[in-house]
Write a protein that holds these residues in place. Structure first.
Motif, PDB file in Angstrom:
ATOM      1  N   ASP A  85     -68.248  52.343 -14.608  1.00  0.00           N
ATOM      2  CA  ASP A  85     -69.208  53.095 -13.791  1.00  0.00           C
ATOM      3  C   ASP A  85     -70.271  53.749 -14.660  1.00  0.00           C
ATOM      4  O   ASP A  85     -71.449  53.778 -14.327  1.00  0.00           O
ATOM      5  N   TRP A  86     -69.808  54.280 -15.795  1.00  0.00           N
ATOM      6  CA  TRP A  86     -70.703  55.041 -16.671  1.00  0.00           C
ATOM      7  C   TRP A  86     -71.782  54.140 -17.266  1.00  0.00           C
ATOM      8  O   TRP A  86     -72.965  54.456 -17.248  1.00  0.00           O
ATOM      9  N   SER A  88     -72.707  51.241 -16.101  1.00  0.00           N
ATOM     10  CA  SER A  88     -73.547  50.690 -15.039  1.00  0.00           C
ATOM     11  C   SER A  88     -74.726  51.597 -14.727  1.00  0.00           C
ATOM     12  O   SER A  88     -75.770  51.146 -14.254  1.00  0.00           O
ATOM     13  N   SER A  89     -74.550  52.912 -14.992  1.00  0.00           N
ATOM     14  CA  SER A  89     -75.625  53.833 -14.656  1.00  0.00           C
ATOM     15  C   SER A  89     -76.744  53.828 -15.697  1.00  0.00           C
ATOM     16  O   SER A  89     -77.775  54.457 -15.511  1.00  0.00           O
ATOM     17  N   MET A  90     -76.525  53.121 -16.823  1.00  0.00           N
ATOM     18  CA  MET A  90     -77.574  53.080 -17.856  1.00  0.00           C
ATOM     19  C   MET A  90     -78.335  51.762 -17.775  1.00  0.00           C
ATOM     20  O   MET A  90     -77.765  50.695 -18.011  1.00  0.00           O
ATOM     21  N   ALA A  91     -79.605  51.846 -17.482  1.00  0.00           N
ATOM     22  CA  ALA A  91     -80.385  50.629 -17.257  1.00  0.00           C
ATOM     23  C   ALA A  91     -80.596  49.839 -18.552  1.00  0.00           C
ATOM     24  O   ALA A  91     -80.594  48.614 -18.540  1.00  0.00           O
ATOM     25  N   ALA A 138     -73.286  45.504 -13.791  1.00  0.00           N
ATOM     26  CA  ALA A 138     -74.408  46.250 -13.223  1.00  0.00           C
ATOM     27  C   ALA A 138     -75.598  45.325 -12.968  1.00  0.00           C
ATOM     28  O   ALA A 138     -76.362  45.508 -12.028  1.00  0.00           O
TER      29      ALA A 138
ATOM     30  N   ASN B 101     -62.784  59.180 -10.634  1.00  0.00           N
ATOM     31  CA  ASN B 101     -63.852  60.015 -10.076  1.00  0.00           C
ATOM     32  C   ASN B 101     -63.563  61.497 -10.275  1.00  0.00           C
ATOM     33  O   ASN B 101     -64.459  62.281 -10.561  1.00  0.00           O
ATOM     34  N   ASN B 105     -66.047  61.878 -16.843  1.00  0.00           N
ATOM     35  CA  ASN B 105     -66.163  61.368 -18.211  1.00  0.00           C
ATOM     36  C   ASN B 105     -65.185  62.024 -19.176  1.00  0.00           C
ATOM     37  O   ASN B 105     -65.035  61.565 -20.305  1.00  0.00           O
TER      38      ASN B 105
END
Lengths: 239, 328
Positions: A85-86, A88-91, A138, B101, B105
């Motif tokens: 998830d982490w 994926s949030s960085m383009a 992502a 969730n 982090n």
């Protein structure tokens, strides 16, 4: 050259044949060791003694067992899910860029003697592979199994190549000490471990250049694989 | 001077973890070969828990012989296919996503603590002693530091997730079962290397090479040494095991004595040529097969296949580097 002179080599064909015939490697290695020892006239007692001594003295190879509990625990509480998830949030994070950054860090730390900082159990499985996968997910959505495996294999390879060709620069590393001891035993004096470490630098640079060149092409290759896979998926649907 | 955390205590800790896993395997009715699987890990655990004790009480020769027998038993269990994978109570994907969730982090903290604590301890506790007692084993400083890192990580993980250290060990059984016999292979190969040295295999290699190679051709000798190191490492799974055999067999007699090659770059690049072999062989189990199992790859040779292009190009680079650096 006589047969007696060749006997110490008997273990080599045994290992090769055993592996080709897909016997269990542990069994193959043990049989090769027994055959080599017996063929040069070691008695079974001495041979068992050599087995035990070397096995005990190389126990440090099993330290990764200590890391598994932490990784297991974190995984059961969602470590991989979070890593993906982490990322994926960085383009800007692509699979290849993450691998390149990791390679440089791992090789640099290895050269400083910090080889245990990375590793297949401690960093590749819990962090690197999920991040590399996360970056691709992502971009392309859920990945087909063969592409997922390709990214994972590249993560493992990245760790291996970086540490192998970084660690020898560090003078206190085992390989350097082993070479130093070998030279001294054979009467070649006046070489310090420092010299050996310095001569590892050209190969380290070559490894960096070669592997970076391959990683630089990885993102494009993944994009091609995805396109090809989508095409076959489409055919199945229409057919 | 002794140390507070010694390498031997780390081995005991590994032994204790392995023995806990043995108990869990014995209780796992879902494992079709639970008795022999448990026996395999029990024997492996014995090496970590009891070999120092055996050496101290029985003396080296007898203790080494006993461990030698244990090693043969281990390889027989694996060789007869008596190891299998157990069943594990795992948290569901939904539960994992929910705790991911919730923890956020912070879940990276324990994983990142392992390297950070290892570095800090290696750098800061080098040579540090209190009242004549080193805090960490000075001969195996990074290993001792790694152990401290793992303990910090497990405590942090405990606090963060609410899962106990025992829960952590239970989770590790899934990973160790997946690695299986490959976890013992590195030590087995070290053992085979020891037998080769004792049997003077290097002398035989020298005899064979002198039959086929013109000792006047510098370039061919360099190629034979580098390619030989890579091939022999592929067979042995370990460049350390190949190094004494091939260096005594080829580098020393033909290149150093015969052509006055500079020994320092010669042996260093020779060792690194061996590392190219490690990248290409299933015998390099802890680098190639263990990760394939850890990463649950369908093709267990995929890591090797991925590494082959780098390994071959780098082997060629090593040959050229050696040729131009050792004959200056």
């Amino acid at each position: 050259m006589t047969v007696t002179e060749l006997l110490p080599l008997i273990g080599i064909p045994i290992v090769v044949a055993g592996f080709a015939l897909k016997f269990n490697p542990l069994l193959v290695v043990t049989v090769a060791g027994l055959a080599t020892g017996l063929s040069v006239g070691m008695d079974i007692g001495t041979l068992l003694e050599t087995f035990g001594e070397k096995f005990i003295n190389s126990r440090s190879l099993a330290v990764y067992v200590l890391i598994l509990p932490v990784i297991g625990l974190l995984e059961s509480y969602g470590l991989k899910e979070r890593a993906q998830d982490w990322i994926s949030s960085m383009a800007a994070a692509t699979s290849a860029r993450i691998l390149m950054l990791y390679f440089v860090l791992r090789q640099g730390l290895g050269a400083l003697g910090l080889t245990y900082i990375g590793g297949q159990a401690q960093t590749v499985r819990p962090l690197l592979a999920p991040m590399v996968e996360g970056a691709a997910t992502a971009r392309y959505g859920e990945l087909p199994l063969h592409i997922r495996d390709k990214l994972r294999a590249h993560s493992a390879a990245c760790d291996n190549v970086a540490v192998f060709f970084g660690e020898d620069i560090f003078i206190a590393f085992g390989a350097v000490l082993l070479m130093d001891a070998f030279l001294k035993e054979n009467g070649i004096l006046g070489i310090e471990p420092l010299h050996l470490g310095l001569w590892a630098i050209p190969t380290a640079i070559a490894a960096l250049v070669i592997h970076m060149f391959r990683l630089a092409r990885l993102d494009a290759s993944i994009a091609r694989d995805i396109a090809a896979w989508k095409k076959t998926q489409g055919q199945e649907v229409t057919a | 001077m002794s140390a507070l955390i010694t390498i031997n205590e780390i081995y005991y800790l590994i032994g204790v973890i392995l023995m806990l896993l043995v108990g869990m395997t014995l209780r796992d009715k879902g494992n079709p070969k639970r008795l022999t699987t448990a026996l395999f890990w029990f024997l492996f655990g014995t090496v970590f828990l009891f070999s120092d004790l055996l050496v101290a009480s029985l003396g080296k020769p007898l203790a080494y012989r006993i461990i030698g027998v244990v090693v043969i038993l281990i390889s027989l269990i694996a060789g007869c296919g008596l190891l299998s994978i157990g069943t594990y109570k795992q948290r569901s994907a939904e539960q994992r996503q929910a705790s991911a969730n919730q923890i956020g982090n912070w879940i990276f903290l324990p994983a990142v603590l392992i390297p950070i604590v290892t570095v800090l301890c290696t750098v800061l506790l080098k040579g540090v002693s209190i009242g004549g007692l080193y805090l960490l084993d000075q001969k195996q400083l990074t290993l001792a530091a790694l152990c401290v890192g793992c303990i910090c990580a497990i405590l942090a993980g405990w606090k963060l997730t609410g899962g106990t250290p025992l829960h952590a060990v239970r989770e590790s059984r899934r990973l160790l079962d997946a690695i299986g016999w490959a976890s013992v292979l590195p030590q087995m190969l070290a053992m085979l290397g020891g037998v080769f040295v004792a049997a003077h295999t290097g002398k035989s290699v020298q005899d064979v090479v002198s039959l086929f190679v013109n000792p006047d051709s510098r370039f061919m000798l360099v190629v034979i040494y580098c390619v030989g190191m890579a091939l022999f490492t592929m067979i042995m799974g370990n460049a350390f095991a190949a190094f004494p055999v091939l260096t005594a067999g080829i580098a020393l007699p033909f290149l150093i004595v015969g052509h006055h090659a500079d020994p320092a770059p010669l042996v260093t690049i020779g060792m690194l040529a061996g590392y190219c072999g490690t990248l290409m062989t299933p015998m390099g189990a802890n680098y190639n097969i263990v990760p394939a199992a850890l990463l649950e790859l369908k093709d267990k040779y995929l890591v090797i296949k991925t590494q082959i292009p780098t390994a071959l190009t780098l082997l060629a680079a090593n040959i050229l580097l050696m040729y131009f650096l050792v004959f200056r």
